[in-house]
Design a protein around this motif. Structure first.
Motif, PDB file in Angstrom:
ATOM      1  N   LEU A   1     -47.262  86.342 -24.222  1.00  0.00           N
ATOM      2  CA  LEU A   1     -48.127  85.445 -24.997  1.00  0.00           C
ATOM      3  C   LEU A   1     -49.373  85.026 -24.223  1.00  0.00           C
ATOM      4  CD1 LEU A   1     -45.508  83.050 -26.652  1.00  0.00           C
ATOM      5  CD2 LEU A   1     -46.585  85.079 -27.629  1.00  0.00           C
ATOM      6  N   ASN A   2     -49.512  85.458 -22.994  1.00  0.00           N
ATOM      7  CA  ASN A   2     -50.641  85.041 -22.165  1.00  0.00           C
ATOM      8  C   ASN A   2     -51.967  85.342 -22.854  1.00  0.00           C
ATOM      9  OD1 ASN A   2     -51.961  84.025 -19.901  1.00  0.00           O
ATOM     10  ND2 ASN A   2     -52.076  86.033 -18.933  1.00  0.00           N
ATOM     11  N   GLY A   3     -52.812  84.325 -22.975  1.00  0.00           N
ATOM     12  CA  GLY A   3     -54.124  84.504 -23.596  1.00  0.00           C
ATOM     13  C   GLY A   3     -54.132  84.295 -25.092  1.00  0.00           C
ATOM     14  N   SER A   4     -52.983  84.001 -25.701  1.00  0.00           N
ATOM     15  CA  SER A   4     -52.915  83.789 -27.151  1.00  0.00           C
ATOM     16  C   SER A   4     -53.362  82.369 -27.485  1.00  0.00           C
ATOM     17  CB  SER A   4     -51.487  84.006 -27.654  1.00  0.00           C
ATOM     18  OG  SER A   4     -51.058  85.344 -27.400  1.00  0.00           O
ATOM     19  N   LEU A   5     -54.386  82.259 -28.328  1.00  0.00           N
ATOM     20  CA  LEU A   5     -54.945  80.956 -28.680  1.00  0.00           C
ATOM     21  C   LEU A   5     -53.969  80.183 -29.563  1.00  0.00           C
ATOM     22  CD1 LEU A   5     -57.391  79.017 -28.635  1.00  0.00           C
ATOM     23  CD2 LEU A   5     -58.206  80.175 -30.710  1.00  0.00           C
ATOM     24  N   LEU A   6     -53.739  78.929 -29.211  1.00  0.00           N
ATOM     25  CA  LEU A   6     -52.796  78.077 -29.932  1.00  0.00           C
ATOM     26  C   LEU A   6     -53.461  76.734 -30.201  1.00  0.00           C
ATOM     27  CD1 LEU A   6     -49.868  77.503 -30.944  1.00  0.00           C
ATOM     28  CD2 LEU A   6     -49.314  76.810 -28.603  1.00  0.00           C
ATOM     29  N   TRP A   7     -53.482  76.327 -31.455  1.00  0.00           N
ATOM     30  CA  TRP A   7     -54.043  75.018 -31.774  1.00  0.00           C
ATOM     31  C   TRP A   7     -53.267  74.393 -32.928  1.00  0.00           C
ATOM     32  CZ3 TRP A   7     -55.890  74.073 -36.673  1.00  0.00           C
ATOM     33  CH2 TRP A   7     -56.248  75.181 -37.440  1.00  0.00           C
ATOM     34  N   GLY A   8     -53.353  73.079 -33.039  1.00  0.00           N
ATOM     35  CA  GLY A   8     -52.651  72.395 -34.109  1.00  0.00           C
ATOM     36  C   GLY A   8     -52.545  70.917 -33.835  1.00  0.00           C
ATOM     37  N   GLY A   9     -51.695  70.244 -34.612  1.00  0.00           N
ATOM     38  CA  GLY A   9     -51.530  68.816 -34.442  1.00  0.00           C
ATOM     39  C   GLY A   9     -50.515  68.262 -35.412  1.00  0.00           C
ATOM     40  N   TYR A  10     -50.431  66.935 -35.454  1.00  0.00           N
ATOM     41  CA  TYR A  10     -49.495  66.296 -36.365  1.00  0.00           C
ATOM     42  C   TYR A  10     -49.999  64.911 -36.740  1.00  0.00           C
ATOM     43  CZ  TYR A  10     -47.691  63.799 -32.215  1.00  0.00           C
ATOM     44  OH  TYR A  10     -47.565  63.035 -31.086  1.00  0.00           O
ATOM     45  N   PHE A  11     -49.418  64.371 -37.808  1.00  0.00           N
ATOM     46  CA  PHE A  11     -49.614  62.971 -38.179  1.00  0.00           C
ATOM     47  C   PHE A  11     -48.233  62.327 -38.205  1.00  0.00           C
ATOM     48  CE2 PHE A  11     -49.674  59.508 -41.274  1.00  0.00           C
ATOM     49  CZ  PHE A  11     -50.721  58.739 -40.762  1.00  0.00           C
ATOM     50  N   ASP A  12     -48.095  61.232 -37.497  1.00  0.00           N
ATOM     51  CA  ASP A  12     -46.803  60.578 -37.309  1.00  0.00           C
ATOM     52  C   ASP A  12     -46.921  59.111 -37.703  1.00  0.00           C
ATOM     53  OD1 ASP A  12     -44.104  60.945 -35.362  1.00  0.00           O
ATOM     54  OD2 ASP A  12     -44.881  58.905 -35.459  1.00  0.00           O
ATOM     55  N   TYR A  13     -45.899  58.602 -38.389  1.00  0.00           N
ATOM     56  CA  TYR A  13     -45.899  57.193 -38.786  1.00  0.00           C
ATOM     57  C   TYR A  13     -44.532  56.592 -38.500  1.00  0.00           C
ATOM     58  CZ  TYR A  13     -46.676  52.957 -41.546  1.00  0.00           C
ATOM     59  OH  TYR A  13     -46.823  51.652 -41.952  1.00  0.00           O
ATOM     60  N   GLN A  14     -44.524  55.497 -37.760  1.00  0.00           N
ATOM     61  CA  GLN A  14     -43.287  54.829 -37.392  1.00  0.00           C
ATOM     62  C   GLN A  14     -43.282  53.416 -37.976  1.00  0.00           C
ATOM     63  OE1 GLN A  14     -42.213  55.354 -33.342  1.00  0.00           O
ATOM     64  NE2 GLN A  14     -40.156  54.527 -33.635  1.00  0.00           N
ATOM     65  N   LEU A  15     -42.239  53.113 -38.749  1.00  0.00           N
ATOM     66  CA  LEU A  15     -42.111  51.829 -39.420  1.00  0.00           C
ATOM     67  C   LEU A  15     -40.703  51.298 -39.182  1.00  0.00           C
ATOM     68  CD1 LEU A  15     -43.206  49.660 -41.409  1.00  0.00           C
ATOM     69  CD2 LEU A  15     -42.315  51.102 -43.258  1.00  0.00           C
ATOM     70  N   GLN A  16     -40.605  50.325 -38.299  1.00  0.00           N
ATOM     71  CA  GLN A  16     -39.319  49.727 -37.956  1.00  0.00           C
ATOM     72  C   GLN A  16     -38.303  50.820 -37.590  1.00  0.00           C
ATOM     73  OE1 GLN A  16     -38.402  47.145 -41.283  1.00  0.00           O
ATOM     74  NE2 GLN A  16     -39.979  45.671 -40.718  1.00  0.00           N
ATOM     75  N   ASN A  17     -37.302  51.059 -38.440  1.00  0.00           N
ATOM     76  CA  ASN A  17     -36.251  52.024 -38.106  1.00  0.00           C
ATOM     77  C   ASN A  17     -36.542  53.439 -38.600  1.00  0.00           C
ATOM     78  OD1 ASN A  17     -34.675  49.825 -37.089  1.00  0.00           O
ATOM     79  ND2 ASN A  17     -34.101  49.330 -39.198  1.00  0.00           N
TER      80      ASN A  17
END
Length: 415
Positions: free
Chosen positions: A202-218
């Motif tokens: 995988l050397n040199g393979s472009l990787l990008w991304g992300g996430y949206f996370d929401y934490q509410l009490q439990n």
């Protein structure tokens, strides 16, 4: 060059002279060394195939050996340096069974973190890959409930780090905390190719991304997306594809050449889409995870996966149960050639390039975690697996019916 530069910067920060440090930090505050380890034993009820923890392993337990101590066992060390309230650095070294069946230590983290405020965090260097919820800590056995993260869900994500940078924004929304993350960099790991001595680099393979996370009490919710562009071709696959592109076959039909273009790996992309939810309140814990993997090469199947886990704490004991499944989303490709001599040999190559369906497995799990003392736990787990057509197995024998029972015992600790 990038990773060398990041390691140099990290070393410079860690070795900064005392005069450059904030006066409020002592030597004891500046450095912290921690570690984690798992000692595991796994027994497979069948010797007709090797059960794997994930796709980074070439050999597992079953065919190679019925009882194995290397599938889950690992050792990790982490060094953190706090330069000042806004600037820190971390490095993490892990030894576990790799694509070459060795336990050679590998640098999983090596980054500098800048946190100018409570709402912004920037990192650069070698970073954990966490497009799936809990993926960044899947090597730390003590941090999660079962013996290992559900294989049907996490096993198809062999990427653990990238060399690059990320940005995290954190902001209160209502009574909860929202986080948005974007990361970009290059993958570097090597993955074994089953039924072959080769590996995918995988050397040199472009990787990008992300996430949206929401934490509410439990409650905690997350949606994520990542895209990997593969930079290198498999050597063994390249030889087969060259046969399909031969002038002799092209003179008969353009089907084999088109099939070769669809099956090649170099330049193709893999997309990871995920959504997850965790509820943890009092003794009850519930986890629900879903994901989709989309690839533009027919050599690796599109697939959907998910799992549901329920647990209930009873003092130091936590029994749990889960069900997980991965299913392929692949249409059968062929070259339009009749399956008669001499075309039967060409069609056989196509089946070798694209075994079908590649990803089809379900698992029922029962387990018990016992927290022996602070930072030390003991886990026992039984998995009932149906996975004849799964990539999560190696050395599959003709007589195997796809069913197996896996018994696992692990001791996890952090220090």
């Amino acid at each position: 060059m990038f990773s060398v530069l990041m390691r140099y910067l990290l070393l410079c920060l860690i070795l900064l002279p005392g005069g450059a440090r904030a006066e409020t930090y002592s030597e004891q505050d500046l450095f912290s060394l921690s570690g984690f380890a798992t000692l595991g034993a796994v027994y497979n009820s069948t010797d007709q195939g090797d059960f794997l923890r994930d796709l980074s392993q070439r050999e597992g337990v079953g065919y190679t050996r019925r009882l194995d101590f290397g599938v889950d066992s690992l050792l990790g060390l982490q060094l953190d340096a706090r330069i000042n309230p806004a600037l820190s650095a971390s490095a993490q070294l892990i030894s576990h069974r790799r694509y070459d069946n060795r336990f050679t230590p590998e640098l999983n983290w090596a980054f500098i973190k800048y946190e100018p405020s409570e709402t912004l965090q920037l990192r650069t260097g070698r970073l954990g890959f966490d497009v799936y919820m809990q993926a960044d800590s899947r090597s730390v056995g003590y941090s999660y409930l079962p013996v290992r993260p559900p294989v049907d869900y996490y096993g198809g994500l062999p990427i653990t780090y990238l060399d690059g940078g990320d940005l995290v924004l954190k902001y209160p929304i209502g009574e909860g905390i929202a986080r948005a993350k974007f990361a970009i960099g290059y993958a570097k790991e090597k993955l074994p190719v089953q039924n072959s001595e080769g590996h995918l680099d995988l050397n040199g393979s472009l990787l990008w991304g992300g996430y949206f996370d929401y934490q509410l009490q439990n409650w905690q919710f997350r949606v994520g997306y990542a895209r990997l562009k593969l930079e290198n071709e498999l050597a063994d696959l390249d030889l087969l594809l060259n046969v399909l592109r031969s002038p002799q076959l092209q003179a008969i039909s353009n089907g084999p050449a088109q099939f070769a273009d669809d099956a090649m790996i170099k330049g193709k992309t893999v997309e990871f889409i995920s959504a997850g939810m965790i509820y943890d309140s009092g003794p009850l814990q519930v986890q629900l995870m879903l994901r989709r993997l989309l690839a533009t090469t027919i050599s690796y199947p599109n697939n959907d996966a998910g799992y549901l886990m329920l647990a209930y704490r009873l003092g130091a004991f936590t029994p749990y149960a889960s069900y997980s499944k991965v299913r392929p989303k692949v249409l059968k490709h062929d070259m339009g050639l009749p399956d008669i001599p001499p075309f039967a040999e060409v069609n056989a190559i196509a089946r070798l390039v694209q075994p079908y369906p590649l990803m089809d497995q379900s698992t029922y799990s029962l387990g018990l975690r016992y927290d022996v003392m602070r930072n030390l736990d003991l886990k026992f787990q039984v998995n009932r697996i149906d996975g004849r057509d799964s990539l999560q197995w190696a050395n599959k024998q003709p007589a195997w019916d796809g069913r197996a029972t896996i018994y696992s015992l692990t001791l996890d600790f952090v220090f």
